[in-house]
Design an enzyme around this catalytic site. Structure first.
Site, short mmCIF file in Angstrom:
data_model
loop_
_atom_site.label_atom_id
_atom_site.label_comp_id
_atom_site.label_asym_id
_atom_site.label_seq_id
_atom_site.Cartn_x
_atom_site.Cartn_y
_atom_site.Cartn_z
N ASN A 87 1.16 -0.60 -0.29
CA ASN A 87 0.09 0.24 0.30
C ASN A 87 1.03 1.46 -0.07
OD1 ASN A 87 -2.45 -1.53 0.09
ND2 ASN A 87 -2.28 -1.95 2.30
N GLY A 93 -4.33 3.35 0.86
CA GLY A 93 -4.43 2.80 1.47
C GLY A 93 -3.09 2.61 3.13
N HIS A 100 6.54 -1.30 3.33
CA HIS A 100 6.08 -3.48 3.79
C HIS A 100 5.24 -3.79 2.78
CE1 HIS A 100 2.97 -0.43 5.98
NE2 HIS A 100 2.09 -0.94 5.83
N HIS A 102 3.13 -6.62 2.50
CA HIS A 102 1.90 -7.82 3.28
C HIS A 102 2.05 -8.66 2.52
CE1 HIS A 102 -0.28 -4.46 5.50
NE2 HIS A 102 0.03 -3.73 4.50
#
Ligand code: DGP
Length: 114
Positions: A87, A93, A100, A102
């Site tokens: 993101n 978001g 990072h 996910h």
């Protein structure tokens, strides 16, 4: 970055459920999992988001992606797959301003995102 949650996790000032660590990368379970498997892989270097990547970060990001693949496989996602998401900023978001990746898996995931 003094006020960065993920830098505090890297330093050990905030606890996390670590999955993997080396000199450049840290992987840990997301505190608010959205799937049976949900972990984050981050660079230890404080890069705010994917828009701030520089050409010199290419090898680091390649390692990060490959580590996510390895860990996803180790956590049982090799056969059925997973989702790998970065993101970025408000429209993307992003809530933590430290790059990072996910990894979500362990169940079928819907698409497109809302
Ligand atoms: P994003 O929306 O892409 O910025 O996602 C940030 C993720 O970080 C979110 O899924 C929750 C997770 N997170 C935030 N704070 C912490 C924390 O202190 N520990 C852990 N393990 N995860 C966190």
């Amino acid at each position: 970055m003094n006020d960065c949650i993920f830098c505090a996790i890297i330093k050990g000032d905030i606890p996390s459920r670590k999955i993997y660590e080396d000199t450049e990368l840290l992987a840990f379970h997301d505190v608010n999992p959205q799937a049976p498997v949900h972990f984050l892989v981050i660079p230890k270097k404080h890069i705010r988001n994917i828009m701030e990547l520089e050409s010199g970060d290419s090898a680091l990001l390649g390692r990060l992606l490959f580590k996510a693949q390895e860990l996803a496989a180790a956590l049982g996602c090799a056969d059925r797959g997973a989702r790998f998401v970065i993101n970025c900023k408000s429209d993307g978001g992003q809530t933590v301003d430290h790059l990072h990746l996910h990894t979500l898996g362990g169940k079928p995931l819907g698409w497109p995102p809302g």
